[in-house]
Design a protein around this motif. Structure first.
Motif, PDB file in Angstrom:
ATOM      1  N   ARG A  30      -2.310  19.495  -0.176  1.00  0.00           N
ATOM      2  CA  ARG A  30      -1.821  20.203   1.003  1.00  0.00           C
ATOM      3  C   ARG A  30      -2.859  21.193   1.530  1.00  0.00           C
ATOM      4  N   TYR A  31      -2.654  21.639   2.744  1.00  0.00           N
ATOM      5  CA  TYR A  31      -3.553  22.607   3.387  1.00  0.00           C
ATOM      6  C   TYR A  31      -3.505  23.937   2.638  1.00  0.00           C
ATOM      7  N   ASN A  32      -4.696  24.557   2.454  1.00  0.00           N
ATOM      8  CA  ASN A  32      -4.803  25.797   1.683  1.00  0.00           C
ATOM      9  C   ASN A  32      -4.219  25.627   0.292  1.00  0.00           C
ATOM     10  N   ASN A  33      -4.598  24.557  -0.358  1.00  0.00           N
ATOM     11  CA  ASN A  33      -4.060  24.237  -1.679  1.00  0.00           C
ATOM     12  C   ASN A  33      -4.749  25.088  -2.754  1.00  0.00           C
ATOM     13  N   PRO A  34      -4.036  25.993  -3.414  1.00  0.00           N
ATOM     14  CA  PRO A  34      -4.668  26.853  -4.425  1.00  0.00           C
ATOM     15  C   PRO A  34      -4.906  26.146  -5.760  1.00  0.00           C
ATOM     16  N   PHE A  35      -4.381  24.924  -5.900  1.00  0.00           N
ATOM     17  CA  PHE A  35      -4.496  24.211  -7.176  1.00  0.00           C
ATOM     18  C   PHE A  35      -5.573  23.130  -7.169  1.00  0.00           C
ATOM     19  N   SER A  36      -6.154  22.872  -6.026  1.00  0.00           N
ATOM     20  CA  SER A  36      -7.173  21.826  -5.925  1.00  0.00           C
ATOM     21  C   SER A  36      -8.427  22.422  -5.306  1.00  0.00           C
ATOM     22  N   TYR A  37      -9.566  22.206  -5.940  1.00  0.00           N
ATOM     23  CA  TYR A  37     -10.830  22.753  -5.466  1.00  0.00           C
ATOM     24  C   TYR A  37     -11.768  21.607  -5.087  1.00  0.00           C
ATOM     25  N   SER A  38     -11.307  20.805  -4.148  1.00  0.00           N
ATOM     26  CA  SER A  38     -12.063  19.629  -3.733  1.00  0.00           C
ATOM     27  C   SER A  38     -13.172  19.966  -2.752  1.00  0.00           C
ATOM     28  N   GLY A  39     -13.087  21.133  -2.104  1.00  0.00           N
ATOM     29  CA  GLY A  39     -14.058  21.471  -1.073  1.00  0.00           C
ATOM     30  C   GLY A  39     -13.588  21.105   0.309  1.00  0.00           C
ATOM     31  N   TYR A  40     -12.425  20.477   0.425  1.00  0.00           N
ATOM     32  CA  TYR A  40     -11.857  20.090   1.718  1.00  0.00           C
ATOM     33  C   TYR A  40     -10.635  20.950   2.014  1.00  0.00           C
ATOM     34  N   ASN A  41     -10.426  21.214   3.287  1.00  0.00           N
ATOM     35  CA  ASN A  41      -9.253  21.993   3.667  1.00  0.00           C
ATOM     36  C   ASN A  41      -8.852  21.638   5.094  1.00  0.00           C
ATOM     37  N   TYR A  42      -8.379  20.417   5.285  1.00  0.00           N
ATOM     38  CA  TYR A  42      -7.968  19.934   6.602  1.00  0.00           C
ATOM     39  C   TYR A  42      -6.473  20.201   6.811  1.00  0.00           C
TER      40      TYR A  42
ATOM     41  N   SER B 230       0.731  12.741 -17.150  1.00  0.00           N
ATOM     42  CA  SER B 230       0.421  14.163 -16.991  1.00  0.00           C
ATOM     43  C   SER B 230      -0.072  14.468 -15.585  1.00  0.00           C
ATOM     44  N   ALA B 231      -0.788  13.523 -14.987  1.00  0.00           N
ATOM     45  CA  ALA B 231      -1.269  13.721 -13.621  1.00  0.00           C
ATOM     46  C   ALA B 231      -0.097  13.785 -12.644  1.00  0.00           C
ATOM     47  N   TYR B 232       0.844  12.875 -12.798  1.00  0.00           N
ATOM     48  CA  TYR B 232       2.043  12.895 -11.954  1.00  0.00           C
ATOM     49  C   TYR B 232       2.778  14.231 -12.102  1.00  0.00           C
ATOM     50  N   ALA B 233       2.999  14.651 -13.344  1.00  0.00           N
ATOM     51  CA  ALA B 233       3.748  15.877 -13.600  1.00  0.00           C
ATOM     52  C   ALA B 233       3.032  17.094 -13.030  1.00  0.00           C
ATOM     53  N   THR B 234       1.710  17.148 -13.206  1.00  0.00           N
ATOM     54  CA  THR B 234       0.940  18.290 -12.726  1.00  0.00           C
ATOM     55  C   THR B 234       0.948  18.376 -11.208  1.00  0.00           C
ATOM     56  N   ILE B 235       0.720  17.246 -10.542  1.00  0.00           N
ATOM     57  CA  ILE B 235       0.668  17.244  -9.082  1.00  0.00           C
ATOM     58  C   ILE B 235       2.029  17.584  -8.481  1.00  0.00           C
ATOM     59  N   VAL B 236       3.096  16.992  -9.023  1.00  0.00           N
ATOM     60  CA  VAL B 236       4.439  17.267  -8.500  1.00  0.00           C
ATOM     61  C   VAL B 236       4.817  18.728  -8.727  1.00  0.00           C
TER      62      VAL B 236
ATOM     63  N   ASP C 289       0.821  -1.214   0.000  1.00  0.00           N
ATOM     64  CA  ASP C 289       0.000   0.000   0.000  1.00  0.00           C
ATOM     65  C   ASP C 289       0.852   1.260   0.000  1.00  0.00           C
ATOM     66  N   LEU C 290       1.877   1.289   0.850  1.00  0.00           N
ATOM     67  CA  LEU C 290       2.725   2.478   0.933  1.00  0.00           C
ATOM     68  C   LEU C 290       3.544   2.671  -0.338  1.00  0.00           C
ATOM     69  N   LEU C 291       3.966   1.559  -0.932  1.00  0.00           N
ATOM     70  CA  LEU C 291       4.753   1.633  -2.160  1.00  0.00           C
ATOM     71  C   LEU C 291       3.956   2.272  -3.292  1.00  0.00           C
ATOM     72  N   MET C 292       2.653   1.994  -3.324  1.00  0.00           N
ATOM     73  CA  MET C 292       1.818   2.450  -4.427  1.00  0.00           C
ATOM     74  C   MET C 292       0.911   3.611  -4.062  1.00  0.00           C
ATOM     75  N   HIS C 293       1.191   4.278  -2.954  1.00  0.00           N
ATOM     76  CA  HIS C 293       0.282   5.340  -2.516  1.00  0.00           C
ATOM     77  C   HIS C 293       0.199   6.484  -3.518  1.00  0.00           C
ATOM     78  N   SER C 294       1.313   6.831  -4.140  1.00  0.00           N
ATOM     79  CA  SER C 294       1.295   7.961  -5.072  1.00  0.00           C
ATOM     80  C   SER C 294       0.388   7.691  -6.264  1.00  0.00           C
TER      81      SER C 294
ATOM     82  N   ARG D 130       3.355  16.567   0.041  1.00  0.00           N
ATOM     83  CA  ARG D 130       2.025  17.115   0.303  1.00  0.00           C
ATOM     84  C   ARG D 130       1.080  16.966  -0.883  1.00  0.00           C
ATOM     85  N   GLY D 131       1.605  16.484  -1.998  1.00  0.00           N
ATOM     86  CA  GLY D 131       0.770  16.278  -3.175  1.00  0.00           C
ATOM     87  C   GLY D 131       0.523  14.810  -3.437  1.00  0.00           C
TER      88      GLY D 131
END
Length: 354
Positions: free
Chosen positions: A125-137, A40-46, A12-17, A53-54
């Protein structure tokens, strides 16, 4: 049980990303999607959020749920499988039933961790300006406290039925495929020792095939566990300082006002939404679906998104289940052999997982 816990947690930890990428793809129903492919998802998130945090957001609840969950799983699987075989049940049926029972027993532990993990993965990450999931823990503890305080303790088990519908068939198919492939490999090699290459091949192919076959159920599970409720906080107060203009939509006609909702008892009815999880209000005209209707959820996704909607994130899921299953089962076998050398049982029920 210890061997299963170590093997499962390592996988699980090996494949978490890649699990994070899969969750982002499944949770985003925008056209065109933000994450159109694995690379592209890997590149964008990194690039936007970083690795820790990503890509590895949600890794803490994943670990806390994986280790005890896999210990319970393998303990239940071995116990139920051996007793069913001893009772005269056909081996294939015993493997299927053992997988079902094992996953049911472990679900009490891993479902709450799945809820926390998927929300944190979508958030980043917290206060993430690139993700609009509706969560901010702020983190795992803050996520758990916030969910329990605002939505109730039962919110940690949102998507329980959908998760069971996904994981019980997956576990049953995975072990049925694995046991059969092990028999074929041993017959081909002419020995019980089939070598590391065939061990990896049988384990990874069994997990990958089961993962692809259960991908539609995984999509429904992800939508249930990450869909926000129409509460005052989610409509008007979700990261207002970081929300894009016009992200918060007005409450549609006929929908209860936030003041009414906030003054009443929060009775949660998690909805499957075909809109992006960046808002708690479904698109005008969208059909709201109660979480108890898994098959209606599949029907709704097919109606609005087609077959492609069922298999969102199938590429990452194939890779994730293949590598995770390969790591888990191979480590499990290796650790069992090491334990048998020090604590020989002298038992052999004829199955490949002994």
């Amino acid at each position: 049980m210890l061997a299963g816990g170590i093997g499962g947690t390592t996988g699980d930890l090996l494949m978490h990303s890649i699990d994070t990428v899969k969750t982002r793809q499944q949770g985003d129903t925008r056209i065109p999607p933000k994450y159109p492919s694995l690379s592209s998802a890997y590149a964008t998130i990194v690039r936007q959020e970083g690795i820790r945090r990503g890509l590895y957001s949600g890794v803490t609840p994943a670990f806390l749920g994986s280790f005890p969950g896999t210990i319970i799983f393998f303990g239940t699987y071995e116990y139920s499988k051996r007793h069913l075989i001893d009772a005269g049940v056909h081996h294939s049926l015993a493997y299927l039933a053992g997988g079902f029972l094992a996953d049911l027993a472990a679900s009490v532990v891993y479902v709450p961790s799945e809820v926390l993990k998927t929300r944190l993965q979508l958030q980043g990450r917290y206060n993430n300006p690139f993700s609009y999931s509706g969560y901010n823990y702020r983190g795992t503890v803050d996520a758990a406290r916030t969910i329990v305080r605002q939505e109730g303790f039962s919110a940690l088990f949102y998507g329980y039925k959908a998760t069971i519908f996904r994981d019980m068939p997956f576990s049953a198919l995975q072990f049925a495929f694995y046991e059969q492939e092990q028999k074929w490999a041993k017959a081909w090699a002419g020995s019980r020792d089939i070598g590391l290459a065939l061990e990896i091949l049988t384990a990874s192919s069994a997990g990958g095939l089961a993962g692809v076959m259960t991908c539609p159920l995984d999509v429904v599970k992800t939508r249930i566990q990450t869909q926000l409720n129409p509460t005052e906080e989610s409509v008007t107060s979700i990261r207002t300082s970081n929300v894009r203009p016009n992200t918060v939509r007005p409450v549609p006609k006929g929908f209860p006002s936030p003041s009414i909702i906030s003054s009443s008892v929060r009775k949660q009815t998690r909805l499957i939404s075909t809109s992006s999880p960046n808002t708690s209000i479904t698109k005008p005209g969208s059909v709201n679906l109660d979480t108890s209707s898994i098959f209606t959820g599949l029907k709704l996704i097919y109606k609005t998104e087609g077959i492609a909607g069922w298999f969102r994130g199938v590429g990452p899921r194939l890779v994730w289940t293949s590598v995770q299953s390969g790591t888990m089962l191979v480590l499990y076998q290796v650790l069992l052999r090491q334990l048998d050398r020090h604590l020989p049982t002298g038992q052999d029920d004829g199955s490949s997982i002994v």
